[in-house]
Motif scaffolding. Structure first.
Motif, PDB file in Angstrom:
ATOM      1  N   VAL A   1      10.387  -0.262  -6.683  1.00  0.00           N
ATOM      2  CA  VAL A   1      10.036   0.002  -6.202  1.00  0.00           C
ATOM      3  C   VAL A   1       8.670   1.245  -6.526  1.00  0.00           C
ATOM      4  CG1 VAL A   1       9.579   1.350  -3.459  1.00  0.00           C
ATOM      5  CG2 VAL A   1      11.749  -0.401  -4.402  1.00  0.00           C
ATOM      6  N   GLU A   2       9.466   2.000  -6.923  1.00  0.00           N
ATOM      7  CA  GLU A   2       9.066   3.497  -7.717  1.00  0.00           C
ATOM      8  C   GLU A   2       7.487   3.500  -8.662  1.00  0.00           C
ATOM      9  OE1 GLU A   2      10.949   6.605  -8.753  1.00  0.00           O
ATOM     10  OE2 GLU A   2      12.810   6.371  -8.356  1.00  0.00           O
TER      11      GLU A   2
ATOM     12  N   LEU B   1       9.406   6.562  -0.620  1.00  0.00           N
ATOM     13  CA  LEU B   1       9.948   5.054   0.002  1.00  0.00           C
ATOM     14  C   LEU B   1      11.468   4.858  -1.008  1.00  0.00           C
ATOM     15  CD1 LEU B   1       7.192   3.038   0.816  1.00  0.00           C
ATOM     16  CD2 LEU B   1       8.038   3.687   2.061  1.00  0.00           C
ATOM     17  N   GLY B   2      11.535   4.542  -1.991  1.00  0.00           N
ATOM     18  CA  GLY B   2      12.757   4.025  -3.017  1.00  0.00           C
ATOM     19  C   GLY B   2      13.152   4.800  -3.859  1.00  0.00           C
ATOM     20  N   PRO B   3      13.525   5.986  -3.998  1.00  0.00           N
ATOM     21  CA  PRO B   3      13.938   6.555  -5.116  1.00  0.00           C
ATOM     22  C   PRO B   3      15.255   5.788  -5.503  1.00  0.00           C
ATOM     23  CG  PRO B   3      14.601   7.293  -2.878  1.00  0.00           C
ATOM     24  CD  PRO B   3      13.690   6.662  -2.291  1.00  0.00           C
TER      25      PRO B   3
ATOM     26  N   PHE C   1      -0.336   2.936  -9.184  1.00  0.00           N
ATOM     27  CA  PHE C   1      -1.952   2.204  -8.643  1.00  0.00           C
ATOM     28  C   PHE C   1      -1.885   4.167  -9.077  1.00  0.00           C
ATOM     29  CE2 PHE C   1      -3.950   4.510  -5.117  1.00  0.00           C
ATOM     30  CZ  PHE C   1      -4.981   3.535  -5.665  1.00  0.00           C
ATOM     31  N   LEU C   2      -1.690   4.916  -8.978  1.00  0.00           N
ATOM     32  CA  LEU C   2      -2.293   6.727  -8.788  1.00  0.00           C
ATOM     33  C   LEU C   2      -2.176   6.862  -9.982  1.00  0.00           C
ATOM     34  CD1 LEU C   2       0.364   8.741  -6.770  1.00  0.00           C
ATOM     35  CD2 LEU C   2      -2.620   7.520  -6.089  1.00  0.00           C
ATOM     36  N   VAL C   3      -1.914   6.822 -10.862  1.00  0.00           N
ATOM     37  CA  VAL C   3      -2.490   6.945 -12.863  1.00  0.00           C
ATOM     38  C   VAL C   3      -2.937   5.869 -13.335  1.00  0.00           C
ATOM     39  CG1 VAL C   3      -0.923   9.298 -12.385  1.00  0.00           C
ATOM     40  CG2 VAL C   3       0.262   6.568 -13.107  1.00  0.00           C
ATOM     41  N   CYS C   4      -3.129   4.773 -13.572  1.00  0.00           N
ATOM     42  CA  CYS C   4      -3.826   3.822 -13.931  1.00  0.00           C
ATOM     43  C   CYS C   4      -5.040   4.143 -14.123  1.00  0.00           C
ATOM     44  CB  CYS C   4      -3.234   2.358 -12.980  1.00  0.00           C
ATOM     45  SG  CYS C   4      -4.093   1.888 -11.651  1.00  0.00           S
ATOM     46  N   GLY C   5      -5.693   4.566 -13.307  1.00  0.00           N
ATOM     47  CA  GLY C   5      -7.681   4.711 -14.041  1.00  0.00           C
ATOM     48  C   GLY C   5      -7.470   5.840 -15.250  1.00  0.00           C
ATOM     49  N   PRO C   6      -9.134   6.331 -15.694  1.00  0.00           N
ATOM     50  CA  PRO C   6      -8.960   6.758 -16.838  1.00  0.00           C
ATOM     51  C   PRO C   6      -9.213   7.646 -16.200  1.00  0.00           C
ATOM     52  CG  PRO C   6     -11.297   5.865 -15.734  1.00  0.00           C
ATOM     53  CD  PRO C   6      -9.879   5.418 -15.118  1.00  0.00           C
ATOM     54  N   TYR C   7      -7.971   9.081 -17.254  1.00  0.00           N
ATOM     55  CA  TYR C   7      -7.993  10.124 -17.510  1.00  0.00           C
ATOM     56  C   TYR C   7      -8.558  11.272 -18.504  1.00  0.00           C
ATOM     57  CZ  TYR C   7      -3.776  10.925 -19.301  1.00  0.00           C
ATOM     58  OH  TYR C   7      -2.980  11.125 -20.582  1.00  0.00           O
ATOM     59  N   ASP C   8      -8.929  12.672 -18.459  1.00  0.00           N
ATOM     60  CA  ASP C   8      -9.938  12.921 -19.705  1.00  0.00           C
ATOM     61  C   ASP C   8      -8.363  14.178 -19.890  1.00  0.00           C
ATOM     62  OD1 ASP C   8     -10.996  14.748 -21.731  1.00  0.00           O
ATOM     63  OD2 ASP C   8     -12.444  15.487 -20.554  1.00  0.00           O
TER      64      ASP C   8
ATOM     65  N   ILE D   1       0.996  -1.162  -0.166  1.00  0.00           N
ATOM     66  CA  ILE D   1      -0.040  -0.244  -0.203  1.00  0.00           C
ATOM     67  C   ILE D   1       0.611   1.383   0.247  1.00  0.00           C
ATOM     68  CG2 ILE D   1      -1.425   1.490   1.488  1.00  0.00           C
ATOM     69  CD1 ILE D   1      -2.920  -1.360   2.463  1.00  0.00           C
ATOM     70  N   LYS D   2       2.055   1.937   1.010  1.00  0.00           N
ATOM     71  CA  LYS D   2       2.662   2.459   1.265  1.00  0.00           C
ATOM     72  C   LYS D   2       3.205   2.480  -0.163  1.00  0.00           C
ATOM     73  CE  LYS D   2       4.561   1.439   5.111  1.00  0.00           C
ATOM     74  NZ  LYS D   2       5.526   1.713   6.013  1.00  0.00           N
ATOM     75  N   GLU D   3       4.265   2.029  -0.572  1.00  0.00           N
ATOM     76  CA  GLU D   3       4.902   1.489  -2.261  1.00  0.00           C
ATOM     77  C   GLU D   3       3.637   1.837  -3.462  1.00  0.00           C
ATOM     78  OE1 GLU D   3       7.461  -1.945  -1.744  1.00  0.00           O
ATOM     79  OE2 GLU D   3       6.403  -2.036  -3.418  1.00  0.00           O
ATOM     80  N   HIS D   4       2.115   1.991  -3.699  1.00  0.00           N
ATOM     81  CA  HIS D   4       1.710   2.338  -4.097  1.00  0.00           C
ATOM     82  C   HIS D   4       1.059   4.324  -4.488  1.00  0.00           C
ATOM     83  CE1 HIS D   4       0.553  -1.717  -5.755  1.00  0.00           C
ATOM     84  NE2 HIS D   4      -0.699  -1.708  -5.246  1.00  0.00           N
TER      85      HIS D   4
END
Length: 970
Positions: free
Chosen positions: A307-308, A300-302, A313-320, A291-294
């Motif tokens: 890890v990066e 956490l792991g630059p 997860f944040l941007v794998c949804g649809p967007y306009d 969850i933290k990596e998502h």
């Protein structure tokens, strides 16, 4: 309450009584009646709850139905609902009292009217002066508050003592909880399933694949009492486990590989996240770490790619991504984008619909609008897109390789620039002389005309030497109409398509509409569309040799495009004619026209002023630069993955009243949800907190040991996938609109087990799979079904249909065609066509390059995929925490007749031919073992032999694939 059309009273007096001692509260009088502050008790205990329950649903800031809000005293005052002299005659009372007996009052418009007692309380409050404590703002009451079960801390639960349970049901704590509830429901468990049923059940649950004949025979023939446990361990250790359970998680988090919305362009570099999820599950990575990596893998792991990549997860949804020049619309689109992240995160990790608090306080759960915008402030710096993700070693290696090449190229570029400046400086001194030869007007997009002496011609061609956007380019321009006119007063445009003209030229290709940019558009007589050139030449063939003396062409005849790039036109050209298409004569060019822009002017200066020696120097420099560019291109690029970009947050975040970014309310800061304040220690960041710190703080709060919802939601998802339905049947909604847990103590006990095992899933899997509840038969019993049709109390194991991927993977596996290679870019069961928008055309034939597991399919949004879509494979436009399982005629038609089924049936039949060595009985037995994991009974064997003899092995295999037993698990 909605206001009526009657005249609102004006000049309502507002008096404030200031506190004179610590026991006197500040309060507001809506008209001038002096009362003691203690009388505010009536408002706080009776009037405010009444208004919040009956009125605020329609009349609150951002949803002022009838332009009325009742959240503050100013709203009542300005609305004229109170009579300043005679409170008993106030319009507020008129609205809530019936006009006559038996008639419903005007307000509330929806729902039950106020009782006579409630009206009396309201009247008393108004008559006494309508006291409203200073600073008190009403808000609609949610159906639940922080006492709702899901927000409570995990309970310390003891395993029930089930003395009446069978001995086998006393060994596993899970069985004790299940048996206790079965007793409460007057139900009894079923007998154990057979070993053949168990291995098939386990293999599909843990790997998504059917067991091989060898696996079945080995397990069935193993006399060891630990045979089942060893099978569980082997399957949990299988690499196919991550493929199966990774697919479940990708459903929940709406992982898709196209952008969605109207353009829906494909995303080709999101697959590393899919592989990362599979690896994480195979490694049994602690879920708190996952969850933290998502949410904050970059923090956490630059420079640690494994890890990066989690932040995909944040941007794998649809967007306009269409873009909008209107600032208000652009702000709304941005708000929609962040809203999608908030909804995906809150539902996946907390099982809460935080997104429902975007425009107002949550109607059902204790989630305020301020809570929503605290998460908005958390995600405000997240942007969709690709970013470079590599290790420090990879970055250093590329830097070492690129530095000398970059230095060489920069030196060459500077030398070329220096030489150009020398030439241009000389040319500028001659600019007036040069300009003397540019006697004609510059080229205009709306049209350029060339007249010349009459020529007999069959062919006409335009040769482009430069475009207005780049005078060095000879393609990428557009022409909406190209006309060739005969001489005389009654001249005709003989290039016209209607008169037999034909146009030819390399065109931009739109695969979904082949003629979208065709050269024929230049002679169709219409100006709405234009030819987009991919070469320097447009040739026109006339129907017959004709005398011509004029040519007219344009890129924006109507002038509608203005300065937009879509109408990019030519800057330099020449026109030629021919009778035979071999010998050409120039009839006109643009060389005496004024330049179209400054870049074009300098291009001409360079051509006119440079000496032959300088020309050779420039060519030599260009060749050297091209060589270095080739060498630079040969240096491997650092990976760029679709993992989002993060920008600093310079502006404060505000509540958007009614969800409208143009209506800003109070300022908010990144913080935890207020409903958890009693169950866990929350957090609150400063307004200037760094972007990455915001996401990391949220991640840490979600997986803090005190947060009760995250482990509850996870164990419920695991339970759901093993038993067909969750202990909470709404896996992404643990709020009021979701369901209550069927086994509340078991849910909390399992959540505690997850925490005790360091957030690892595999120990929890084993605990559930070793239970008798899981190992019991799925045999139907009508008496039990009358009491519990869905078997949510587990009086039997709930049978289920295979998912779309399992059906397809099973057909590949039993026919021997499955390619088990893992990872990498996915295969496509559609043809991707893309121009301004994307089109996904289902493939009629699935080639062998697609014979991989379904999880590796390039899962685009709004892409219909044969066999997968019919069997309810979800569109990743939305999260799919629980897949549908429909039954439609199209499923049977597709499974029976699709070319994929035919190919797999042929492959299975051929494999059986090889393995049976001409023995038909052996052939049928192997077919049953491969497909069902069991031998045929005598009656089945007899019918199967007759069927095969009559119709052949391929048709028999098609029938197997279409049988219920093949696509269901008992």
């Amino acid at each position: 309450m909605k206001h009526s059309l009657s005249q609102w009273l004006q000049n309502v007096t507002l008096n404030r009584l200031m506190s004179s001692s610590c026991c006197i509260l500040p309060f507001v009088l809506l008209f001038g009646v002096t009362v003691h502050a203690d009388d505010s008790k009536l408002f706080l205990e009776k009037v405010a709850p009444m208004l919040e329950t009956h009125c605020l649903r329609c009349h609150y800031p951002g949803n002022e139905e009838g332009d009325v809000s009742l959240a503050t005293p100013d709203d009542l005052r300005n609305g004229g609902y109170l009579d300043i002299r005679n409170g008993d005659q106030s319009h507020l009372l008129d609205l809530v009292e019936p006009v006559s007996a038996g008639k419903k009052p005007e307000m509330p418009e929806d729902g039950d009217p106020l009782s006579s007692e409630q009206v009396g309380v309201l009247r008393k409050w108004v008559v006494q002066g309508a006291l409203w404590p200073k600073g008190k703002v009403l808000k609609e009451a949610s159906q639940a508050d922080a006492s709702w079960w899901a927000f409570q801390a995990l309970k310390e639960v003891s395993v029930p003592d089930v003395t009446k349970a069978p001995v086998s049901w006393k060994r596993n704590p899970v069985d004790a909880f299940i048996f206790e509830e079965l007793q409460n429901q007057h139900l009894s468990p079923s007998l154990p399933a057979s070993r053949r049923q168990l291995i098939r059940r386990l293999c599909f649950d843990l790997t998504g694949l059917p067991p091989s004949v060898e696996q079945v025979e080995r397990f069935v023939g193993d006399p060891s009492p630990d045979a089942y446990e060893h099978l569980v361990d082997r399957l949990l250790a299988s690499p196919h486990y991550g493929e199966r359970w990774g697919r479940h998680w990708l459903d929940v988090i709406r992982f898709g590989e196209s952008r969605g919305f109207e353009r829906n362009e494909i995303i080709r570099n999101a697959w590393p996240f899919r592989d990362y999820v599979i690896r994480s599950f195979n490694q049994d990575k602690p879920l708190n770490r996952l969850i933290k990596e998502h949410l904050a893998g970059d923090q956490l792991g630059p420079n640690q790619p494994d890890v990066e990549i989690g932040t995909t997860f944040l941007v794998c949804g649809p967007y306009d991504d269409v873009g909008n020049q209107d600032p208000a619309q652009a702000a709304q689109i941005r708000a929609n984008t962040i809203d999608e992240m908030i909804r995906a995160s809150s539902e996946a990790f907390l099982g809460l619909t935080v997104g429902c608090a975007r425009c107002h306080h949550h109607k059902f759960d204790p989630i305020s609008q301020e809570d929503y915008y605290r998460w908005y402030a958390t995600f405000a710096g997240v942007r969709h897109g690709s970013r470079e993700i590599a290790s420090n070693a990879e970055r250093e290696q590329r830097k070492r390789m690129m530095e000398p090449l970059d230095a060489e190229r920069n030196g060459l570029a500077k030398e070329r620039e220096r030489l150009e400046l020398v030439i241009l400086k000389r040319a500028e001194m001659k600019k007036d002389l040069f300009a003397e030869s540019w006697t004609r007007d510059p080229i205009k997009r709306t049209g350029v005309e060339e007249r010349f002496e009459k020529r007999l011609a069959k062919y006409v061609r335009l040769i482009v030497e430069g475009t207005e956007s780049n005078p060095y380019a000879s393609s990428g321009y557009g022409i909406d109409e190209f006309e060739v006119w005969t001489s005389g007063k009654t001249g005709q445009n003989v290039a016209s398509l209607a008169l037999g003209g034909f146009a030819k030229g390399a065109s931009r290709i739109a695969e979904d509409f082949v003629k979208a940019y065709s050269a024929q558009l230049t002679i169709d007589g219409e100006y709405g569309a234009r030819w987009i050139a991919r070469g320097s030449e447009l040739s026109i063939t006339l129907s017959k040799p004709t005398e011509i003396d004029r040519i007219y062409f344009s890129s924006d005849r109507g002038g509608d495009a203005g300065n937009q790039q879509v109408a990019n036109f030519v800057s330099e050209y020449r026109l030629e004619v021919s009778l035979d298409g071999e010998q050409w004569e120039k009839v006109a060019d643009s060389h005496d026209r004024q330049p179209v822009n400054e870049a074009h002017r300098k291009w001409r200066w360079m051509k006119m002023e440079q000496t032959s020696e300088e020309r050779q120097q420039l060519k030599g420099l260009d060749r050297a630069i091209a060589r270095v560019d080739r060498e630079r291109k040969d240096v491997p690029e650092l990976p760029r993955w679709w993992a989002g970009n993060f920008t600093g947050i310079e502006e404060s975040t505000y509540v958007f009243i009614g969800g409208n970014p143009q209506r800003k309310g109070k300022e908010v800061v990144p913080a935890s949800l207020s409903a958890f304040d009693t169950a866990s220690e929350g957090y609150r960041l400063d307004p200037g907190a760094a972007e990455g710190k915001r996401r990391l703080a949220l991640a840490n709060w979600l997986v803090s040991g005190e947060n009760p919802l995250t482990p509850r939601v996870w164990v419920n998802r695991i339970w759901q996938k093993h038993f067909g339905h969750g202990l909470v049947s709404t896996p992404s909604d643990f709020g009021v609109m979701g369901s209550q847990p069927s086994h509340a103590d078991l849910l909390d006990w399992l959540a505690g087990q997850l925490l005790d095992n360091g957030w690892r899933m595999k120990p929890l899997h084993k605990l559930l799979l070793m239970s008798q509840a899981y190992r019991q038969s799925s045999t139907f019993r009508s008496d039990a079904a009358r009491a519990d049709a869905d078997s949510k109390f587990l009086w039997r194991f709930p049978p289920r249909r295979l998912s779309a991927e399992e059906i397809r993977d099973s057909m590949l596996k039993v026919s021997g065609m499955l390619k088990e290679e893992m990872g990498g870019a996915g295969f496509k069961l559609y043809r991707y066509l893309q121009d301004n928008v994307a089109t996904y055309q289902p493939l009629d034939h699935h080639g062998s390059e697609t014979y991989r597991r379904g999880i590796y399919h390039h899962n685009a949004r709004a892409a219909i995929v044969d066999l997968m879509t019919e069997f309810d494979c979800p569109d990743p436009a939305f999260p799919a925490p629980k897949r549908a399982s429909t039954t439609t005629p199209l499923q049977a038609l597709t499974l029976l007749n699709h070319s994929f089924t035919l190919d797999m049936a042929k492959a299975l039949s051929n494999q059986l031919d090889q393995d049976s060595a001409g023995d038909d009985e052996r052939w049928v037995t192997l077919a049953y073992l491969r497909s069902y994991g069991r031998n045929p009974v005598e009656s089945e064997l007899k019918k199967a032999l007759a069927y095969k003899a009559d119709l052949g092995g391929v048709l028999f295999c098609r029938a197997l694939f279409n049988s219920n037993e093949f696509i269901h698990i008992d």
